[in-house]
Write a protein that holds these residues in place. Structure first.
Motif, PDB file in Angstrom:
ATOM      1  N   PRO A  28      30.470  64.092  11.099  1.00 14.19           N
ATOM      2  CA  PRO A  28      29.688  65.309  11.604  1.00 14.19           C
ATOM      3  C   PRO A  28      28.885  65.251  12.770  1.00 14.19           C
ATOM      4  O   PRO A  28      28.647  64.059  13.120  1.00 14.19           O
ATOM      5  CB  PRO A  28      28.702  65.718  10.440  1.00 14.19           C
ATOM      6  CG  PRO A  28      28.440  64.378  10.086  1.00 14.19           C
ATOM      7  CD  PRO A  28      29.785  63.596   9.925  1.00 14.19           C
ATOM      8  N   ILE A  29      29.095  66.122  13.810  1.00 14.62           N
ATOM      9  CA  ILE A  29      28.201  66.029  14.867  1.00 14.62           C
ATOM     10  C   ILE A  29      27.090  67.384  15.189  1.00 14.62           C
ATOM     11  O   ILE A  29      27.931  68.309  15.131  1.00 14.62           O
ATOM     12  CB  ILE A  29      29.121  65.872  16.374  1.00 14.62           C
ATOM     13  CG1 ILE A  29      30.053  64.851  16.182  1.00 14.62           C
ATOM     14  CG2 ILE A  29      28.327  65.982  17.500  1.00 14.62           C
ATOM     15  CD1 ILE A  29      29.599  63.364  16.251  1.00 14.62           C
ATOM     16  N   SER A  30      26.093  67.055  15.218  1.00 20.00           N
ATOM     17  CA  SER A  30      25.034  68.044  15.319  1.00 20.00           C
ATOM     18  C   SER A  30      24.058  67.903  16.480  1.00 20.00           C
ATOM     19  O   SER A  30      23.226  68.952  16.568  1.00 20.00           O
ATOM     20  CB  SER A  30      24.275  67.835  13.831  1.00 20.00           C
ATOM     21  OG  SER A  30      23.471  66.619  13.663  1.00 20.00           O
ATOM     22  N   GLY A  31      24.413  67.204  17.376  1.00 23.40           N
ATOM     23  CA  GLY A  31      23.735  67.265  18.647  1.00 23.40           C
ATOM     24  C   GLY A  31      24.560  66.581  19.728  1.00 23.40           C
ATOM     25  O   GLY A  31      25.362  65.534  19.582  1.00 23.40           O
ATOM     26  N   THR A  32      24.651  67.257  21.034  1.00 29.48           N
ATOM     27  CA  THR A  32      25.118  66.418  22.183  1.00 29.48           C
ATOM     28  C   THR A  32      24.263  66.551  23.418  1.00 29.48           C
ATOM     29  O   THR A  32      23.232  67.194  23.456  1.00 29.48           O
ATOM     30  CB  THR A  32      26.526  67.235  22.487  1.00 29.48           C
ATOM     31  OG1 THR A  32      26.416  68.505  22.755  1.00 29.48           O
ATOM     32  CG2 THR A  32      27.465  67.175  21.179  1.00 29.48           C
ATOM     33  N   CYS A  33      24.325  65.644  24.065  1.00 25.85           N
ATOM     34  CA  CYS A  33      23.885  65.471  25.414  1.00 25.85           C
ATOM     35  C   CYS A  33      24.657  64.744  26.597  1.00 25.85           C
ATOM     36  O   CYS A  33      25.696  64.314  26.174  1.00 25.85           O
ATOM     37  CB  CYS A  33      22.551  64.919  25.392  1.00 25.85           C
ATOM     38  SG  CYS A  33      22.464  63.147  24.807  1.00 25.85           S
ATOM     39  N   LYS A  34      24.204  64.782  27.762  1.00 22.73           N
ATOM     40  CA  LYS A  34      24.800  63.782  28.590  1.00 22.73           C
ATOM     41  C   LYS A  34      24.841  62.535  28.608  1.00 22.73           C
ATOM     42  O   LYS A  34      23.642  62.037  28.027  1.00 22.73           O
ATOM     43  CB  LYS A  34      24.650  64.143  30.137  1.00 22.73           C
ATOM     44  CG  LYS A  34      24.506  65.612  30.548  1.00 22.73           C
ATOM     45  CD  LYS A  34      23.977  65.804  32.202  1.00 22.73           C
ATOM     46  CE  LYS A  34      24.281  67.172  32.582  1.00 22.73           C
ATOM     47  NZ  LYS A  34      23.486  67.445  33.883  1.00 22.73           N
ATOM     48  N   ALA A  35      25.739  61.673  28.693  1.00 26.55           N
ATOM     49  CA  ALA A  35      25.984  60.272  28.198  1.00 26.55           C
ATOM     50  C   ALA A  35      25.394  59.420  29.347  1.00 26.55           C
ATOM     51  O   ALA A  35      26.055  58.713  29.942  1.00 26.55           O
ATOM     52  CB  ALA A  35      27.334  59.892  27.992  1.00 26.55           C
ATOM     53  N   PHE A  36      24.018  59.672  29.470  1.00 21.99           N
ATOM     54  CA  PHE A  36      23.180  58.790  30.359  1.00 21.99           C
ATOM     55  C   PHE A  36      22.035  58.414  30.062  1.00 21.99           C
ATOM     56  O   PHE A  36      21.489  59.319  29.102  1.00 21.99           O
ATOM     57  CB  PHE A  36      23.231  59.569  31.924  1.00 21.99           C
ATOM     58  CG  PHE A  36      24.423  59.885  32.582  1.00 21.99           C
ATOM     59  CD1 PHE A  36      24.976  58.976  33.518  1.00 21.99           C
ATOM     60  CD2 PHE A  36      24.968  61.281  32.671  1.00 21.99           C
ATOM     61  CE1 PHE A  36      26.089  59.276  34.264  1.00 21.99           C
ATOM     62  CE2 PHE A  36      26.321  61.390  33.189  1.00 21.99           C
ATOM     63  CZ  PHE A  36      26.624  60.406  34.075  1.00 21.99           C
ATOM     64  N   MET A  37      21.685  57.296  30.015  1.00 22.00           N
ATOM     65  CA  MET A  37      20.573  56.769  29.214  1.00 22.00           C
ATOM     66  C   MET A  37      19.329  57.508  29.336  1.00 22.00           C
ATOM     67  O   MET A  37      18.552  57.938  28.387  1.00 22.00           O
ATOM     68  CB  MET A  37      20.163  55.286  29.811  1.00 22.00           C
ATOM     69  CG  MET A  37      19.386  54.267  28.668  1.00 22.00           C
ATOM     70  SD  MET A  37      20.476  54.127  27.275  1.00 22.00           S
ATOM     71  CE  MET A  37      19.723  55.237  26.133  1.00 22.00           C
ATOM     72  N   GLU A  38      18.961  58.024  30.452  1.00 22.95           N
ATOM     73  CA  GLU A  38      17.739  58.839  30.634  1.00 22.95           C
ATOM     74  C   GLU A  38      17.869  60.195  29.860  1.00 22.95           C
ATOM     75  O   GLU A  38      16.835  60.810  29.207  1.00 22.95           O
ATOM     76  CB  GLU A  38      17.380  59.130  32.088  1.00 22.95           C
ATOM     77  CG  GLU A  38      16.982  57.779  32.780  1.00 22.95           C
ATOM     78  CD  GLU A  38      15.927  57.397  31.945  1.00 22.95           C
ATOM     79  OE1 GLU A  38      14.897  58.196  31.643  1.00 22.95           O
ATOM     80  OE2 GLU A  38      15.539  56.053  31.751  1.00 22.95           O
ATOM     81  N   ASP A  39      19.012  60.910  29.821  1.00 27.13           N
ATOM     82  CA  ASP A  39      19.366  62.040  29.053  1.00 27.13           C
ATOM     83  C   ASP A  39      19.237  61.697  27.660  1.00 27.13           C
ATOM     84  O   ASP A  39      18.698  62.600  26.865  1.00 27.13           O
ATOM     85  CB  ASP A  39      20.754  62.521  29.668  1.00 27.13           C
ATOM     86  CG  ASP A  39      20.770  63.007  30.930  1.00 27.13           C
ATOM     87  OD1 ASP A  39      20.535  64.245  31.245  1.00 27.13           O
ATOM     88  OD2 ASP A  39      21.096  62.316  31.969  1.00 27.13           O
ATOM     89  N   MET A  40      19.871  60.760  27.290  1.00 26.68           N
ATOM     90  CA  MET A  40      19.823  60.347  25.750  1.00 26.68           C
ATOM     91  C   MET A  40      18.548  60.115  25.161  1.00 26.68           C
ATOM     92  O   MET A  40      17.816  60.568  24.148  1.00 26.68           O
ATOM     93  CB  MET A  40      20.812  59.129  25.274  1.00 26.68           C
ATOM     94  CG  MET A  40      22.506  59.581  25.992  1.00 26.68           C
ATOM     95  SD  MET A  40      23.577  57.904  25.749  1.00 26.68           S
ATOM     96  CE  MET A  40      23.128  57.505  24.141  1.00 26.68           C
ATOM     97  N   LYS A  41      17.673  59.285  26.067  1.00 23.25           N
ATOM     98  CA  LYS A  41      16.255  59.057  25.538  1.00 23.25           C
ATOM     99  C   LYS A  41      15.458  60.427  25.395  1.00 23.25           C
ATOM    100  O   LYS A  41      14.900  60.597  24.503  1.00 23.25           O
ATOM    101  CB  LYS A  41      15.682  57.950  26.425  1.00 23.25           C
ATOM    102  CG  LYS A  41      16.359  56.718  26.643  1.00 23.25           C
ATOM    103  CD  LYS A  41      15.853  55.714  27.598  1.00 23.25           C
ATOM    104  CE  LYS A  41      14.302  55.603  27.781  1.00 23.25           C
ATOM    105  NZ  LYS A  41      13.883  54.734  28.996  1.00 23.25           N
ATOM    106  N   LYS A  42      15.768  61.202  26.417  1.00 22.92           N
ATOM    107  CA  LYS A  42      15.093  62.340  26.387  1.00 22.92           C
ATOM    108  C   LYS A  42      15.353  63.267  25.395  1.00 22.92           C
ATOM    109  O   LYS A  42      14.647  63.906  24.425  1.00 22.92           O
ATOM    110  CB  LYS A  42      15.069  63.116  27.598  1.00 22.92           C
ATOM    111  CG  LYS A  42      14.157  64.405  27.754  1.00 22.92           C
ATOM    112  CD  LYS A  42      14.330  65.131  29.058  1.00 22.92           C
ATOM    113  CE  LYS A  42      13.510  66.220  29.337  1.00 22.92           C
ATOM    114  NZ  LYS A  42      13.707  67.125  30.641  1.00 22.92           N
ATOM    115  N   TYR A  43      16.571  63.283  24.876  1.00 22.92           N
ATOM    116  CA  TYR A  43      17.194  64.420  23.988  1.00 22.92           C
ATOM    117  C   TYR A  43      16.741  63.785  22.692  1.00 22.92           C
ATOM    118  O   TYR A  43      16.359  64.513  21.623  1.00 22.92           O
ATOM    119  CB  TYR A  43      18.705  64.460  24.217  1.00 22.92           C
ATOM    120  CG  TYR A  43      19.207  65.276  23.344  1.00 22.92           C
ATOM    121  CD1 TYR A  43      19.309  66.909  23.214  1.00 22.92           C
ATOM    122  CD2 TYR A  43      19.987  64.857  21.974  1.00 22.92           C
ATOM    123  CE1 TYR A  43      19.740  67.589  22.351  1.00 22.92           C
ATOM    124  CE2 TYR A  43      20.766  65.616  20.898  1.00 22.92           C
ATOM    125  CZ  TYR A  43      20.612  66.998  21.342  1.00 22.92           C
ATOM    126  OH  TYR A  43      21.053  68.046  20.328  1.00 22.92           O
TER     127      TYR A  43
END
Length: 261
Positions: free
Chosen positions: A117-132
């Motif tokens: 299951p995939i329930s969330g997505t964001c850009k695959a860059f460290m800063e984007d992932m941390k914020k999300y």
């Protein structure tokens, strides 16, 4: 192994079966939506002009009118199929499927290897992932919620992310939400699934990842002695998600030994 069409067909069948059990039969706002173009009676297409007008009218209808409960979309990676969901909690549905297969030991797929299951997505860059993930992880890990956890990581068609860095940063975020959250690699309550495809990071938090053989539909139906020592969790969790998808991996002969069909 280039069995994408069979994989999608199996996914529709499996998700449809359990989706109807959990959420009731799919509701269609237009009876025509029940049928694909190839399934409709040819008599209805006799009048070309009427058929064209009908098609134009359908295109003009709202997007919500056209959305189906399960719809295959391009994943951007070989041997990976994505099924977009509508009005479904992916984690609960996939957990229910695996729990039933684990209990009955009834094999229901041939070409699907894993279903995540995939329930969330964001850009695959460290800063984007941390914020999300600071917000995404809250329903499971923010005090007073807590639990033992592990993080599993896989990247496809992506070379700029570091597995070690991602796991370290995300584990730090889980710890910051509640210091009582502890890493457990043997039998964690929750497994944080990080799947990176090209420049997209796909996330989910799942239960019984070890018990259900890493959500492997081929392995979970096999009888194992350790199954008797563990019981699937029965807690129902519903999370609001902006993006809800189910990822289906096609069978890979290097990862599983199976009779050649």
């Amino acid at each position: 192994n280039m069995n994408e069409r069979k994989c999608v067909g199996e996914a529709y069948s499996l998700l449809g079966e359990y989706g109807d059990l959990l959420y009731g039969p799919e509701q269609f706002s237009d009876p025509e939506e029940r049928l694909s173009g190839s399934e409709r009676d040819e008599d209805e297409e006799d009048d070309v002009e009427a058929a064209l007008r009908k098609e134009v009218d359908q295109i003009r209808t709202s997007t919500e009118h056209k959305l189906r409960r399960f719809q295959s979309v391009e994943s951007g990676a070989n041997n990976v199929v994505f099924i977009r969901t509508q009005g479904i909690e992916p984690e609960n549905l996939v957990h229910h499927i695996l729990k039933d297969m684990h209990t009955t030991k009834k094999k229901k797929t041939r070409v699907i290897l894993r279903m995540l299951p995939i329930s969330g997505t964001c850009k695959a860059f460290m800063e984007d992932m941390k914020k999300y993930t600071e917000t995404f992880f809250e329903p499971w890990f923010k005090a007073p919620n807590k639990g033992t956890f592990q993080i599993v990581y896989k990247a496809r068609n992506n070379s700029h992310m570091s597995r070690e860095e991602v796991i370290k940063e995300l584990a730090g975020i889980v710890g910051s939400l509640n210091p009582e959250n502890k890493v457990d690699l043997n039998n964690p309550q929750y497994t944080v699934v990080v799947e990176i495809i090209k420049n997209v990071c796909c996330l989910s938090v799942v239960r019984d990842y070890i018990l259900f053989r890493k959500y492997n539909l081929q392995e979970v139906v096999k009888i194992n002695k350790e199954d008797a020592q563990q019981k699937p969790s029965s807690v129902t969790e519903e999370k609001d998600s902006k993006v809800e998808k189910t990822e289906v991996e096609e069978e890979n002969s290097k990862e599983i030994t199976q009779e050649n069909k």
